[in-house]
Design a protein around this motif. Structure first.
Motif, PDB file in Angstrom:
ATOM      1  N   GLY A  99     -48.363   6.998 -23.931  1.00 23.84           N
ATOM      2  CA  GLY A  99     -49.305   8.003 -23.434  1.00 23.84           C
ATOM      3  C   GLY A  99     -48.988   9.414 -23.875  1.00 23.84           C
ATOM      4  N   ASN A 100     -47.756   9.654 -24.313  1.00 28.58           N
ATOM      5  CA  ASN A 100     -47.351  11.008 -24.723  1.00 28.58           C
ATOM      6  C   ASN A 100     -48.106  11.526 -25.940  1.00 28.58           C
ATOM      7  N   LYS A 101     -48.729  10.639 -26.692  1.00 26.86           N
ATOM      8  CA  LYS A 101     -49.444  11.079 -27.893  1.00 26.86           C
ATOM      9  C   LYS A 101     -50.889  11.496 -27.604  1.00 26.86           C
ATOM     10  N   ILE A 102     -51.317  11.403 -26.325  1.00 26.58           N
ATOM     11  CA  ILE A 102     -52.712  11.712 -25.995  1.00 26.58           C
ATOM     12  C   ILE A 102     -52.775  12.967 -25.131  1.00 26.58           C
ATOM     13  N   ASP A 103     -53.417  13.983 -25.658  1.00 27.82           N
ATOM     14  CA  ASP A 103     -53.584  15.248 -24.934  1.00 27.82           C
ATOM     15  C   ASP A 103     -54.879  15.894 -25.428  1.00 27.82           C
ATOM     16  N   ILE A 104     -55.932  15.882 -24.591  1.00 28.91           N
ATOM     17  CA  ILE A 104     -57.212  16.450 -25.007  1.00 28.91           C
ATOM     18  C   ILE A 104     -57.313  17.937 -24.700  1.00 28.91           C
ATOM     19  N   GLY A 105     -56.287  18.494 -24.045  1.00 28.61           N
ATOM     20  CA  GLY A 105     -56.274  19.924 -23.785  1.00 28.61           C
ATOM     21  C   GLY A 105     -56.851  20.310 -22.437  1.00 28.61           C
ATOM     22  N   GLU A 106     -56.787  21.597 -22.178  1.00 28.99           N
ATOM     23  CA  GLU A 106     -57.239  22.163 -20.902  1.00 28.99           C
ATOM     24  C   GLU A 106     -58.710  21.844 -20.656  1.00 28.99           C
ATOM     25  N   PRO A 107     -59.046  21.617 -19.415  1.00 29.32           N
ATOM     26  CA  PRO A 107     -58.250  21.775 -18.205  1.00 29.32           C
ATOM     27  C   PRO A 107     -57.475  20.518 -17.817  1.00 29.32           C
ATOM     28  N   PHE A 108     -57.388  19.542 -18.708  1.00 23.57           N
ATOM     29  CA  PHE A 108     -56.741  18.269 -18.408  1.00 23.57           C
ATOM     30  C   PHE A 108     -55.259  18.270 -18.770  1.00 23.57           C
ATOM     31  N   GLN A 109     -54.486  17.495 -18.011  1.00 19.31           N
ATOM     32  CA  GLN A 109     -53.064  17.293 -18.306  1.00 19.31           C
ATOM     33  C   GLN A 109     -52.916  16.286 -19.442  1.00 19.31           C
ATOM     34  N   PRO A 110     -51.802  16.335 -20.162  1.00 20.09           N
ATOM     35  CA  PRO A 110     -51.512  15.292 -21.151  1.00 20.09           C
ATOM     36  C   PRO A 110     -51.396  13.930 -20.447  1.00 20.09           C
ATOM     37  N   VAL A 111     -51.795  12.883 -21.131  1.00 18.49           N
ATOM     38  CA  VAL A 111     -51.807  11.545 -20.528  1.00 18.49           C
ATOM     39  C   VAL A 111     -50.412  11.088 -20.115  1.00 18.49           C
ATOM     40  N   GLY A 112     -49.388  11.432 -20.886  1.00 15.30           N
ATOM     41  CA  GLY A 112     -48.024  11.048 -20.497  1.00 15.30           C
ATOM     42  C   GLY A 112     -47.669  11.569 -19.120  1.00 15.30           C
ATOM     43  N   GLU A 113     -48.045  12.811 -18.828  1.00 19.12           N
ATOM     44  CA  GLU A 113     -47.799  13.393 -17.504  1.00 19.12           C
ATOM     45  C   GLU A 113     -48.650  12.708 -16.444  1.00 19.12           C
ATOM     46  N   LEU A 114     -49.916  12.455 -16.778  1.00 21.64           N
ATOM     47  CA  LEU A 114     -50.815  11.805 -15.825  1.00 21.64           C
ATOM     48  C   LEU A 114     -50.308  10.428 -15.421  1.00 21.64           C
TER      49      LEU A 114
END
Length: 121
Positions: free
Chosen positions: A52-67
């Motif tokens: 999941g760490n490779k997925i991050d669509i940017g603000e206002p969303f958190q990176p998937v690894g964190e989610l």
């Protein structure tokens, strides 16, 4: 029985749906609901450590690894289809802790027993 069942079939090929699945799951948990997230088809890769760490669509969303980390920490359940794992070459040895491997029969039972569902396919 889970209050909210989320089914997901994609990985980084649809980063928006992946992000929304875990964001909505986390929101439901924060409101006191139980949440199960079933990874089917290509989404089984998300059960792999660090994927999941490779997925991050940017603000206002958190990176998937964190989610994913926060989803599990807040009591969310991640369930992954065993047949989909085999088909996609995902090894049980590579899975994150606290991920449950389930069968197609389990998927149907969980869907039928859940109070509400959100499908991101």
């Amino acid at each position: 029985m889970t209050d909210l069942l989320i089914t997901l079939t994609q990985k980084e090929d649809n980063a928006n749906n992946v992000t929304v699945a875990f964001t909505m799951g986390k929101m439901a948990l924060s409101k006191g609901h139980s949440v199960s997230l079933i990874l089917l088809s290509n989404a089984v890769h998300l059960a792999e450590r660090g994927y999941g760490n490779k997925i991050d669509i940017g603000e206002p969303f958190q990176p998937v690894g964190e989610l994913i980390f926060e989803f599990i920490a807040q009591g969310g359940e991640i369930k992954v289809c065993s047949a989909c794992m085999k088909h996609n070459g995902v090894s049980e040895d590579n899975l994150m802790e606290d991920v449950e491997i389930i069968t197609a029969e389990d998927v149907i039972s969980i869907i039928m027993d859940s109070k509400k569902s959100l499908q991101l396919n």
